[in-house]
Design a protein around this motif. Sequence first.
Motif, PDB file in Angstrom:
ATOM      1  N   THR A   1      14.531   2.216   0.409  1.00  0.00           N
ATOM      2  CA  THR A   1      14.322   3.653   0.428  1.00  0.00           C
ATOM      3  C   THR A   1      12.869   3.964   0.771  1.00  0.00           C
ATOM      4  N   LEU A   2      12.607   5.157   1.253  1.00  0.00           N
ATOM      5  CA  LEU A   2      11.247   5.540   1.613  1.00  0.00           C
ATOM      6  C   LEU A   2      10.513   6.088   0.402  1.00  0.00           C
ATOM      7  N   VAL A   3       9.386   5.480   0.078  1.00  0.00           N
ATOM      8  CA  VAL A   3       8.513   5.937  -1.000  1.00  0.00           C
ATOM      9  C   VAL A   3       7.140   6.178  -0.392  1.00  0.00           C
ATOM     10  N   GLU A   4       6.736   7.454  -0.336  1.00  0.00           N
ATOM     11  CA  GLU A   4       5.453   7.840   0.280  1.00  0.00           C
ATOM     12  C   GLU A   4       5.321   7.254   1.678  1.00  0.00           C
ATOM     13  N   GLY A   5       6.405   7.352   2.449  1.00  0.00           N
ATOM     14  CA  GLY A   5       6.395   6.955   3.852  1.00  0.00           C
ATOM     15  C   GLY A   5       6.607   5.481   4.123  1.00  0.00           C
ATOM     16  N   LYS A   6       6.732   4.663   3.083  1.00  0.00           N
ATOM     17  CA  LYS A   6       6.927   3.222   3.260  1.00  0.00           C
ATOM     18  C   LYS A   6       8.276   2.799   2.696  1.00  0.00           C
ATOM     19  N   GLU A   7       8.931   1.865   3.372  1.00  0.00           N
ATOM     20  CA  GLU A   7      10.216   1.370   2.892  1.00  0.00           C
ATOM     21  C   GLU A   7      10.000   0.450   1.692  1.00  0.00           C
ATOM     22  N   GLN A   8      10.635   0.795   0.581  1.00  0.00           N
ATOM     23  CA  GLN A   8      10.434   0.074  -0.662  1.00  0.00           C
ATOM     24  C   GLN A   8      11.775  -0.113  -1.384  1.00  0.00           C
ATOM     25  N   ASP A   9      11.788  -1.061  -2.298  1.00  0.00           N
ATOM     26  CA  ASP A   9      12.876  -1.179  -3.266  1.00  0.00           C
ATOM     27  C   ASP A   9      12.401  -0.569  -4.579  1.00  0.00           C
ATOM     28  N   ILE A  10      13.339  -0.004  -5.336  1.00  0.00           N
ATOM     29  CA  ILE A  10      13.032   0.537  -6.663  1.00  0.00           C
ATOM     30  C   ILE A  10      13.979  -0.115  -7.664  1.00  0.00           C
ATOM     31  N   LEU A  11      13.409  -0.759  -8.663  1.00  0.00           N
ATOM     32  CA  LEU A  11      14.207  -1.367  -9.720  1.00  0.00           C
ATOM     33  C   LEU A  11      14.104  -0.499 -10.973  1.00  0.00           C
ATOM     34  N   ILE A  12      15.256  -0.092 -11.467  1.00  0.00           N
ATOM     35  CA  ILE A  12      15.335   0.687 -12.706  1.00  0.00           C
ATOM     36  C   ILE A  12      15.997  -0.174 -13.765  1.00  0.00           C
TER      37      ILE A  12
ATOM     38  N   ASN B   1      16.226   3.045 -18.897  1.00  0.00           N
ATOM     39  CA  ASN B   1      15.952   4.409 -18.428  1.00  0.00           C
ATOM     40  C   ASN B   1      14.558   4.552 -17.825  1.00  0.00           C
ATOM     41  N   ARG B   2      13.949   3.416 -17.436  1.00  0.00           N
ATOM     42  CA  ARG B   2      12.594   3.451 -16.872  1.00  0.00           C
ATOM     43  C   ARG B   2      12.546   2.812 -15.489  1.00  0.00           C
ATOM     44  N   ILE B   3      11.594   3.282 -14.699  1.00  0.00           N
ATOM     45  CA  ILE B   3      11.323   2.642 -13.412  1.00  0.00           C
ATOM     46  C   ILE B   3      10.524   1.374 -13.695  1.00  0.00           C
ATOM     47  N   ALA B   4      11.133   0.224 -13.434  1.00  0.00           N
ATOM     48  CA  ALA B   4      10.500  -1.047 -13.779  1.00  0.00           C
ATOM     49  C   ALA B   4       9.577  -1.549 -12.676  1.00  0.00           C
ATOM     50  N   LYS B   5       9.976  -1.338 -11.419  1.00  0.00           N
ATOM     51  CA  LYS B   5       9.171  -1.898 -10.329  1.00  0.00           C
ATOM     52  C   LYS B   5       9.444  -1.153  -9.032  1.00  0.00           C
ATOM     53  N   ILE B   6       8.395  -0.952  -8.245  1.00  0.00           N
ATOM     54  CA  ILE B   6       8.497  -0.414  -6.892  1.00  0.00           C
ATOM     55  C   ILE B   6       7.750  -1.376  -5.983  1.00  0.00           C
ATOM     56  N   ALA B   7       8.446  -1.983  -5.020  1.00  0.00           N
ATOM     57  CA  ALA B   7       7.833  -2.999  -4.167  1.00  0.00           C
ATOM     58  C   ALA B   7       8.621  -3.103  -2.873  1.00  0.00           C
ATOM     59  N   PRO B   8       7.995  -3.701  -1.822  1.00  0.00           N
ATOM     60  CA  PRO B   8       8.686  -3.811  -0.528  1.00  0.00           C
ATOM     61  C   PRO B   8      10.006  -4.577  -0.593  1.00  0.00           C
TER      62      PRO B   8
END
Length: 424
Positions: A9-20, A23-30
Amino acid sequence: MSSLLIRRTLVEGKEQDILIQGNRIAKIAPHIAVEGFTQEIDGHDLIAVPGMANTHTHAAMTLFRGYGDDLPLFTWLNDYIWPVEAHMTEEDVYWGVRLACLEMARTGTTCFLDMYSFPLATAQAIEDSGMRGVVSYTLFDRGEEKRAREDRENCYRYLKEFERFSQRVVYSIGPHAIYTVSGKQLRFCKDFAEENGVVVHLHLSETQKEVDDALKEYGKRPALYLEDLGALSKHFVLAHSLYLSDEELQVIAASGAACVHNPASNMKLASGAGFRFEDMKRLGIPVGIGTDGCSSSNNLDMFIAMRMAALLGKVSFKDPTVFSAKEVYSAATSAGYQILGIDGGRLEEGALADLCLLRSKTPIMTPCHNLVSNLVYSADGSVVDTTIVDGKVIMLHGCIEGEEEVLEKTAERAYNLIGKYGIR
């Protein structure tokens, strides 16, 4: 612990993965290499953004959408709304709030501050919908000591009863306004909030009439009256806050209270346009954005509320630089969550997983030179593809479980109420 992985998914213009996780966002990384996740979403061509906080509404008033339009505020309240509300049941409120939650989930709102009758019905509707809400028990004594005493007792009773709901459902109290709640009761609200750490949700300075009446009855403008009572603190969220003098702004800033701009209802009811955002910002007053209820604004779409706030501010002060897209977007997301004391409204590791995935390939999002500008000036709720609250998917690719039942039951109750008790 449940886990959700959003891929590409796009996060601030960059393609990233988001791990939840939970109930918390654990990690955002390429690219996140993880095994054993519970659910996966392909976020390709979708834009991840934090969910929005609607910091002033009356959710069950979805039942009155399109009823009593084009009327002065007090005619609308006294002749059209309050007489029908007197006949509403807990079931009416439950389904009205379910419809509100459905609309908000579809349009990017993940958390809201509500004020209405039957708070347990509102709380149950939020619980069942999967949304996050701060629910105000409404105090409305009009100087009658018997009603005031009952309201004070109910503040404690509901505080206890709300313990049965999940942490997504937060208790607060809502003294309606200075003209419907006695001074003694307003002081009680401040003390109760400090004792129990809850939000106090209050309409303030919505109209010039309210200011004129306060000057006539108390010899002071509304915020100065609250200060004189000793009934203002950091727990207060002041809805509308239109007719505030320099001295009143200083008092509000010193107290730590927040203000909420409701541009749609302010315009529709002709309450006023001069929300002093720039002065509030200079003084450090937290500012949120609200839709108000569907009878006075007709929708709960925070994208539309943001755009109205930005444009109304510019034309009111004849300055195209005020109410910038960045500032308005912050008021609708991170600042709104902070006002409610909830750790969300941010797309960051560690924050609550309240977020949305937006469609990037739509006409109103193309081109995207500046995402925030598009979100404030161009987009509406139709761009929302997926909504996640507290780490749980409540809308996936435009589908919400149980939507047809909510639409059917709410319409039935709305037509029945207006047909029996409304003005045609």
